[in-house]
Every structure is written in C-alpha cells, then in structure tokens.
Design a protein around this motif. Sequence first.
Motif, PDB file in Angstrom:
ATOM      1  N   ILE A   1       0.858  -1.179   0.000  1.00 24.08           N
ATOM      2  CA  ILE A   1       0.000   0.000   0.000  1.00 24.08           C
ATOM      3  C   ILE A   1       0.897   1.233   0.000  1.00 24.08           C
ATOM      4  O   ILE A   1       2.087   1.142   0.310  1.00 24.08           O
ATOM      5  CB  ILE A   1      -0.967   0.035   1.210  1.00 24.08           C
ATOM      6  N   GLU A   2       0.317   2.364  -0.337  1.00 27.38           N
ATOM      7  CA  GLU A   2       1.090   3.598  -0.418  1.00 27.38           C
ATOM      8  C   GLU A   2       1.319   4.181   0.969  1.00 27.38           C
ATOM      9  O   GLU A   2       0.508   4.004   1.871  1.00 27.38           O
ATOM     10  CB  GLU A   2       0.359   4.605  -1.295  1.00 27.38           C
ATOM     11  N   THR A   3       2.421   4.916   1.102  1.00 23.29           N
ATOM     12  CA  THR A   3       2.720   5.530   2.392  1.00 23.29           C
ATOM     13  C   THR A   3       1.683   6.583   2.759  1.00 23.29           C
ATOM     14  O   THR A   3       1.423   6.791   3.947  1.00 23.29           O
ATOM     15  CB  THR A   3       4.128   6.149   2.405  1.00 23.29           C
ATOM     16  N   LYS A   4       1.075   7.225   1.773  1.00 25.09           N
ATOM     17  CA  LYS A   4       0.037   8.210   2.107  1.00 25.09           C
ATOM     18  C   LYS A   4      -1.176   7.526   2.746  1.00 25.09           C
ATOM     19  O   LYS A   4      -1.851   8.119   3.578  1.00 25.09           O
ATOM     20  CB  LYS A   4      -0.368   9.033   0.888  1.00 25.09           C
ATOM     21  N   THR A   5      -1.415   6.265   2.412  1.00 26.73           N
ATOM     22  CA  THR A   5      -2.492   5.513   3.055  1.00 26.73           C
ATOM     23  C   THR A   5      -2.144   5.241   4.506  1.00 26.73           C
ATOM     24  O   THR A   5      -2.995   5.364   5.395  1.00 26.73           O
ATOM     25  CB  THR A   5      -2.756   4.191   2.308  1.00 26.73           C
ATOM     26  N   LEU A   6      -0.891   4.899   4.772  1.00 26.99           N
ATOM     27  CA  LEU A   6      -0.447   4.707   6.148  1.00 26.99           C
ATOM     28  C   LEU A   6      -0.626   5.992   6.949  1.00 26.99           C
ATOM     29  O   LEU A   6      -1.056   5.968   8.104  1.00 26.99           O
ATOM     30  CB  LEU A   6       1.013   4.256   6.187  1.00 26.99           C
ATOM     31  N   ASP A   7      -0.293   7.110   6.336  1.00 32.20           N
ATOM     32  CA  ASP A   7      -0.456   8.410   6.975  1.00 32.20           C
ATOM     33  C   ASP A   7      -1.922   8.665   7.318  1.00 32.20           C
ATOM     34  O   ASP A   7      -2.254   9.094   8.429  1.00 32.20           O
ATOM     35  CB  ASP A   7       0.092   9.506   6.060  1.00 32.20           C
ATOM     36  N   LYS A   8      -2.808   8.377   6.384  1.00 27.33           N
ATOM     37  CA  LYS A   8      -4.248   8.553   6.612  1.00 27.33           C
ATOM     38  C   LYS A   8      -4.749   7.661   7.739  1.00 27.33           C
ATOM     39  O   LYS A   8      -5.542   8.084   8.575  1.00 27.33           O
ATOM     40  CB  LYS A   8      -5.046   8.228   5.343  1.00 27.33           C
ATOM     41  N   LEU A   9      -4.280   6.417   7.768  1.00 25.13           N
ATOM     42  CA  LEU A   9      -4.695   5.481   8.810  1.00 25.13           C
ATOM     43  C   LEU A   9      -4.249   5.958  10.188  1.00 25.13           C
ATOM     44  O   LEU A   9      -5.029   5.941  11.147  1.00 25.13           O
ATOM     45  CB  LEU A   9      -4.136   4.085   8.528  1.00 25.13           C
ATOM     46  N   CYS A  10      -2.990   6.385  10.283  1.00 25.09           N
ATOM     47  CA  CYS A  10      -2.476   6.865  11.572  1.00 25.09           C
ATOM     48  C   CYS A  10      -3.237   8.108  12.035  1.00 25.09           C
ATOM     49  O   CYS A  10      -3.554   8.232  13.228  1.00 25.09           O
ATOM     50  CB  CYS A  10      -0.985   7.163  11.472  1.00 25.09           C
ATOM     51  N   ALA A  11      -3.554   9.005  11.121  1.00 23.71           N
ATOM     52  CA  ALA A  11      -4.299  10.211  11.486  1.00 23.71           C
ATOM     53  C   ALA A  11      -5.710   9.861  11.939  1.00 23.71           C
ATOM     54  O   ALA A  11      -6.201  10.386  12.947  1.00 23.71           O
ATOM     55  CB  ALA A  11      -4.335  11.176  10.296  1.00 23.71           C
ATOM     56  N   ALA A  12      -6.375   8.968  11.217  1.00 26.86           N
ATOM     57  CA  ALA A  12      -7.752   8.600  11.544  1.00 26.86           C
ATOM     58  C   ALA A  12      -7.847   7.847  12.865  1.00 26.86           C
ATOM     59  O   ALA A  12      -8.824   7.999  13.603  1.00 26.86           O
ATOM     60  CB  ALA A  12      -8.345   7.756  10.424  1.00 26.86           C
ATOM     61  N   LEU A  13      -6.829   7.057  13.184  1.00 31.18           N
ATOM     62  CA  LEU A  13      -6.846   6.262  14.407  1.00 31.18           C
ATOM     63  C   LEU A  13      -6.090   6.922  15.562  1.00 31.18           C
ATOM     64  O   LEU A  13      -6.026   6.376  16.658  1.00 31.18           O
ATOM     65  CB  LEU A  13      -6.237   4.874  14.138  1.00 31.18           C
ATOM     66  N   SER A  14      -5.509   8.092  15.294  1.00 32.97           N
ATOM     67  CA  SER A  14      -4.698   8.801  16.296  1.00 32.97           C
ATOM     68  C   SER A  14      -3.664   7.854  16.906  1.00 32.97           C
ATOM     69  O   SER A  14      -3.613   7.652  18.129  1.00 32.97           O
ATOM     70  CB  SER A  14      -5.578   9.391  17.395  1.00 32.97           C
ATOM     71  N   CYS A  15      -2.861   7.273  16.033  1.00 31.48           N
ATOM     72  CA  CYS A  15      -1.874   6.299  16.499  1.00 31.48           C
ATOM     73  C   CYS A  15      -0.565   6.480  15.750  1.00 31.48           C
ATOM     74  O   CYS A  15      -0.452   7.303  14.851  1.00 31.48           O
ATOM     75  CB  CYS A  15      -2.405   4.880  16.317  1.00 31.48           C
ATOM     76  N   ARG A  16       0.409   5.693  16.132  1.00 28.52           N
ATOM     77  CA  ARG A  16       1.713   5.688  15.476  1.00 28.52           C
ATOM     78  C   ARG A  16       1.768   4.544  14.467  1.00 28.52           C
ATOM     79  O   ARG A  16       0.970   3.609  14.553  1.00 28.52           O
ATOM     80  CB  ARG A  16       2.812   5.536  16.520  1.00 28.52           C
ATOM     81  N   LEU A  17       2.725   4.606  13.572  1.00 24.62           N
ATOM     82  CA  LEU A  17       2.861   3.583  12.538  1.00 24.62           C
ATOM     83  C   LEU A  17       3.027   2.187  13.132  1.00 24.62           C
ATOM     84  O   LEU A  17       2.437   1.223  12.650  1.00 24.62           O
ATOM     85  CB  LEU A  17       4.038   3.916  11.620  1.00 24.62           C
ATOM     86  N   GLU A  18       3.784   2.082  14.213  1.00 24.88           N
ATOM     87  CA  GLU A  18       3.994   0.759  14.815  1.00 24.88           C
ATOM     88  C   GLU A  18       2.730   0.196  15.466  1.00 24.88           C
ATOM     89  O   GLU A  18       2.691  -0.978  15.820  1.00 24.88           O
ATOM     90  CB  GLU A  18       5.158   0.769  15.813  1.00 24.88           C
ATOM     91  N   ASP A  19       1.689   1.016  15.605  1.00 23.59           N
ATOM     92  CA  ASP A  19       0.405   0.526  16.117  1.00 23.59           C
ATOM     93  C   ASP A  19      -0.428  -0.160  15.039  1.00 23.59           C
ATOM     94  O   ASP A  19      -1.395  -0.855  15.349  1.00 23.59           O
ATOM     95  CB  ASP A  19      -0.418   1.674  16.706  1.00 23.59           C
ATOM     96  N   ILE A  20      -0.043   0.036  13.769  1.00 24.48           N
ATOM     97  CA  ILE A  20      -0.834  -0.552  12.680  1.00 24.48           C
ATOM     98  C   ILE A  20      -0.036  -1.471  11.771  1.00 24.48           C
ATOM     99  O   ILE A  20      -0.624  -2.242  11.012  1.00 24.48           O
ATOM    100  CB  ILE A  20      -1.533   0.531  11.832  1.00 24.48           C
TER     101      ILE A  20
END
Length: 92
Positions: free
Chosen positions: A67-86
């Motif tokens: 998946i694209e890194t911008k999707t990871l960014d969106k997921l972290c923002a929506a879940l209020s979490c860090r990358l290692e949480d997802i």
Amino acid sequence: MIWGLYPLNKIDYNPHTDRCQYGGYRMITFERLWLTMEKRGISTYQLRERCGIDSKTIRRLRANDNIETKTLDKLCAALSCRLEDIAEYQDG
C-alpha cells in the motif's frame, strides 16, 4: 543490469515478490491495524469513511499487500496512532 526508477539486479531483489537474496522472505504485516481498530471500536466502514480509502485498499491491507505511504499516513491520522500501532515488519 536493468535500470528504471532504481537499479534492479534480478539476483538481489525482485520487487514483484517479497523474496530477497540476503535473508529470505520479508514483509510488512497489518495485524496490528485490526487490533488497534478493535481496541478503539472502529469498524472497517468507519475507517473507510474517516480515511477516504476504498474497499480495494482494505482488501490489500487484509492480504498484507503493498500500500502507499500516504495511506499509512491517513490510517495513523484517523486512528490517532503511530505507525507501529498498525504495521509490523517481519523478517523471515
């Protein structure tokens, strides 16, 4: 050697698989995403609405596909979490 966006030596790495010469299989998995969503009580529908991602992206996440890194960014923002949480890097 084949040149494109980056040098590609077939012996070292094939970008269409997760096979590397130096250390076997490697992949990023998204099991932590589903655990984080469960902890926060967020469904995949709510995640899609919050992030603006489509069902195809959800399918790719479930399959631990690229998946694209911008999707990871969106997921972290929506879940209020860090990358290692997802996401988690697993070395094979």
